[in-house]
Design a protein around this motif. Structure first.
Motif, PDB file in Angstrom:
ATOM      1  N   ILE A 448       0.834  -1.213   0.000  1.00 36.46           N
ATOM      2  CA  ILE A 448       0.000   0.000   0.000  1.00 36.46           C
ATOM      3  C   ILE A 448       0.859   1.250   0.000  1.00 36.46           C
ATOM      4  CG2 ILE A 448      -1.659   1.337   1.358  1.00 36.46           C
ATOM      5  CD1 ILE A 448      -2.880  -1.312   2.281  1.00 36.46           C
ATOM      6  N   LEU A 449       1.853   1.305   0.888  1.00 35.18           N
ATOM      7  CA  LEU A 449       2.670   2.514   1.016  1.00 35.18           C
ATOM      8  C   LEU A 449       3.455   2.800  -0.253  1.00 35.18           C
ATOM      9  CD1 LEU A 449       4.076   2.278   4.670  1.00 35.18           C
ATOM     10  CD2 LEU A 449       2.266   3.771   3.805  1.00 35.18           C
ATOM     11  N   ASN A 450       4.101   1.777  -0.816  1.00 38.84           N
ATOM     12  CA  ASN A 450       5.015   2.022  -1.923  1.00 38.84           C
ATOM     13  C   ASN A 450       4.324   2.109  -3.277  1.00 38.84           C
ATOM     14  OD1 ASN A 450       7.456   2.051  -0.329  1.00 38.84           O
ATOM     15  ND2 ASN A 450       7.115  -0.120  -0.033  1.00 38.84           N
ATOM     16  N   SER A 451       3.050   1.771  -3.331  1.00 46.73           N
ATOM     17  CA  SER A 451       2.298   2.003  -4.565  1.00 46.73           C
ATOM     18  C   SER A 451       1.654   3.389  -4.562  1.00 46.73           C
ATOM     19  CB  SER A 451       1.209   0.936  -4.728  1.00 46.73           C
ATOM     20  OG  SER A 451       0.272   1.021  -3.665  1.00 46.73           O
ATOM     21  N   GLN A 452       1.702   4.078  -3.395  1.00 52.83           N
ATOM     22  CA  GLN A 452       1.012   5.361  -3.271  1.00 52.83           C
ATOM     23  C   GLN A 452       1.964   6.549  -3.157  1.00 52.83           C
ATOM     24  OE1 GLN A 452      -2.333   5.353  -3.713  1.00 52.83           O
ATOM     25  NE2 GLN A 452      -1.866   3.183  -4.067  1.00 52.83           N
ATOM     26  N   GLN A 453       3.198   6.397  -3.650  1.00 53.96           N
ATOM     27  CA  GLN A 453       4.105   7.545  -3.627  1.00 53.96           C
ATOM     28  C   GLN A 453       3.541   8.703  -4.443  1.00 53.96           C
ATOM     29  OE1 GLN A 453       7.833   4.929  -4.210  1.00 53.96           O
ATOM     30  NE2 GLN A 453       8.670   6.852  -3.457  1.00 53.96           N
ATOM     31  N   GLY A 454       2.918   8.379  -5.575  1.00 52.94           N
ATOM     32  CA  GLY A 454       2.296   9.431  -6.380  1.00 52.94           C
ATOM     33  C   GLY A 454       1.164  10.115  -5.629  1.00 52.94           C
ATOM     34  N   THR A 455       0.402   9.335  -4.837  1.00 54.38           N
ATOM     35  CA  THR A 455      -0.692   9.899  -4.043  1.00 54.38           C
ATOM     36  C   THR A 455      -0.164  10.885  -3.012  1.00 54.38           C
ATOM     37  OG1 THR A 455      -1.891   7.810  -4.305  1.00 54.38           O
ATOM     38  CG2 THR A 455      -2.673   9.322  -2.592  1.00 54.38           C
ATOM     39  N   PHE A 456       0.913  10.512  -2.313  1.00 53.46           N
ATOM     40  CA  PHE A 456       1.483  11.390  -1.290  1.00 53.46           C
ATOM     41  C   PHE A 456       2.128  12.637  -1.903  1.00 53.46           C
ATOM     42  CE2 PHE A 456       1.184   7.489   1.233  1.00 53.46           C
ATOM     43  CZ  PHE A 456       0.681   7.995   2.422  1.00 53.46           C
ATOM     44  N   ILE A 457       2.756  12.476  -3.079  1.00 50.06           N
ATOM     45  CA  ILE A 457       3.328  13.643  -3.755  1.00 50.06           C
ATOM     46  C   ILE A 457       2.218  14.618  -4.130  1.00 50.06           C
ATOM     47  CG2 ILE A 457       4.461  14.416  -5.885  1.00 50.06           C
ATOM     48  CD1 ILE A 457       6.192  11.905  -5.749  1.00 50.06           C
ATOM     49  N   PHE A 458       1.127  14.080  -4.692  1.00 56.24           N
ATOM     50  CA  PHE A 458      -0.005  14.934  -5.074  1.00 56.24           C
ATOM     51  C   PHE A 458      -0.629  15.591  -3.848  1.00 56.24           C
ATOM     52  CE2 PHE A 458      -4.580  15.440  -6.044  1.00 56.24           C
ATOM     53  CZ  PHE A 458      -4.478  16.309  -7.118  1.00 56.24           C
TER      54      PHE A 458
END
Length: 485
Positions: A448-458
């Motif tokens: 979950i965490l490492n697939s959502q790097q784009g989510t956290f950047i956004f």
């Protein structure tokens, strides 16, 4: 005659049904016909004589010794993928005519009939034929009792799995069994077996069956990756079309998004069409190299982002604009962000041009070649963790100097949340990958965490940026009335 017979045997191999009983029957017929035919090559000799032949599906070595043999030691009989050491001179001395003959055959396609699945084991394991099937028989020899165990050297025809168990087996009419055979030594290339009798032999590897795929975990993985790709795309669109204050340096964030977006898309497409790509070894190797480069460049840009964030928090960035442009120019950062991964990939390819795994179109896991990826990643993650801790300490020190006003407390909470999000943005959560070790809970958190790097950047750089939010509001105010009309 040999050519005709073995070509006919090849037709049997091709046309044999999947019925186990039919396969066993055809296999026994081919073995019996081959051995009888080769026995015709055995001729009387006073000293020594040998005959060799190589056909498409079988190689043969026939060696004869007579009463006047002058050899002190019998030579090894070799074929392309196997060899045998037998004391034929000692066997000849135990015969009344002081002579003996051995026929050594190596079948390259016999495993299609005498399948490794005919090796019955207590555990439910996957059996893989690791060698050609060989046959060693004594012809026109009265006393066939061995004076010494016979040693066979099998070259591995498939990749040896690290957790695989090797068994030296012989064919006993209807199944492979291990009685009287044992493994003397083995390495990644070959295995030496010792047997106390002659027969038809092979080397079989047993591996544990992989656990059944967790469909829920696979679905979660697919959903998370797709969501991450969507937010990578939204972040890139925001960086491209929104107006940013002078001095804001988004180059690292943009390139993190670009590298990981392309890497995840290529990886998903490769896995989707793996059955079509796998036979094209050159294409598979190219994809492996590109994935290696894209993921490494993503981690390199995470390191650059960590350095820039550390400088920002420590207020070192308050230097002259001219010097700042020279040190942190986009060209300089791009040179670092893409050159270092390119050098690593190029050096890896130079050290081992066959370093890609044609089974998964990724880096080979054996021979420590995987460390050409894990090594740089481990170094970057260690440095990012150090920088992240320094950022937290410095930020905490700066926030303590704030007055306890409501607006400042709110700003403090937002800053703390942003900082915690940076743990994922900087890739620090990838460290969990080194500690999963079969833990399903850690695997889910890691996924979950490492697939959502784009989510956290956004989230951090777009949603929580007041100016960008205002630009989004203005955009939707301009678009919505048009839709209503």
């Amino acid at each position: 005659m040999l050519d005709v017979v073995f070509n006919a045997s090849e037709e049997i191999l091709v046309s044999s049904s999947a019925d186990p009983n039919k396969l066993v029957s055809d296999g026994n017929s081919v073995l019996k016909a081959s051995e009888k035919l080769v026995s015709l090559l055995v001729m009387p000799t006073n000293t020594t004589a040998n005959i060799s032949f190589t056909l498409e599906s079988v190689e043969g070595r026939v060696f004869m010794v007579g009463p006047n043999v002058t050899l002190d030691k019998f030579p090894r009989l070799d074929t392309t993928n196997s060899a045998v050491d037998i004391d034929l001179i000692g066997i000849a001395k135990n015969n009344s005519q002081r002579s003996a003959a051995v026929a050594f055959l190596s079948y390259s396609t016999m495993e299609n009939l005498l399948k490794p699945d005919f090796f019955n084991t207590p555990n439910d394991t996957i059996k893989t034929m690791m060698s050609t099937v060989i046959s060693v028989t004594l012809h026109k020899t009265t006393n066939t009792k061995l004076t010494k165990p016979v040693n066979f050297t099998f070259k591995h025809i498939r990749k040896l799995v690290s957790n695989g168990s090797l068994s030296c087996v012989y064919w006993n009419i209807s199944e492979w069994i291990v009685d009287g055979c044992s493994v003397l030594e083995t390495n990644s290339s070959y295995t030496v077996c010792s047997c106390v009798h002659l027969s038809t032999f092979a080397l079989i590897m047993q591996t544990s069956r992989p656990p059944e795929n967790d469909s829920l975990l696979e679905l979660l993985n697919l959903v998370c990756v797709i969501v991450g790709l969507v937010f990578f795309s939204l972040a890139l669109l925001t960086f491209a079309f929104c107006q940013w204050r002078p001095g804001v340096n988004n180059v690292a964030r943009i390139n993190i998004c670009v590298s990981l977006l392309l890497a995840h898309i290529l990886f998903l497409l490769t896995q989707q069409f793996l059955s079509f790509i796998r036979p094209l070894q050159v294409l598979c190797a190219v994809i492996s190299g590109v994935l290696h480069f894209l993921f490494l460049s993503g981690f390199m840009w995470m390191f650059i982002e960590a350095v820039l964030l550390f400088i920002c928090v420590k207020n070192i960035s308050q230097i002259s604009s001219k010097k700042k442009r020279e040190v942190f120019s986009t060209r300089f950062l791009c040179a670092i962000g893409y050159t270092v991964p390119l050098v690593v990939v190029a050096m890896s390819a130079a050290v081992d041009p066959k370093g890609s795994d044609s089974e998964h179109c990724w880096i080979k896991m054996d021979k420590d070649f995987i460390w050409s990826f894990l090594g740089p990643v481990a170094v970057i993650l260690a440095l990012n963790m150090i920088l992240f801790v320094c950022i937290i300490i410095s930020l905490n020190s700066n926030l303590k100097n704030l007055n306890a006003e409501v607006s400042q407390i709110k700003q403090k909470k937002i800053m703390t949340f942003k900082t915690m999000c940076q743990f994922v943005v900087l890739g620090c959560s990838w460290i969990l990958g080194f500690f999963i070790n079969g833990s399903k809970e850690l695997e889910i958190i890691f996924l979950i965490l490492n697939s959502q790097q784009g989510t956290f950047i956004f989230l951090v750089y777009c949603v929580l940026n007041n100016e960008i939010r205002q630009q989004y509001r203005n955009f939707w105010r301009a678009v919505l009335p048009c839709r209503i009309l």
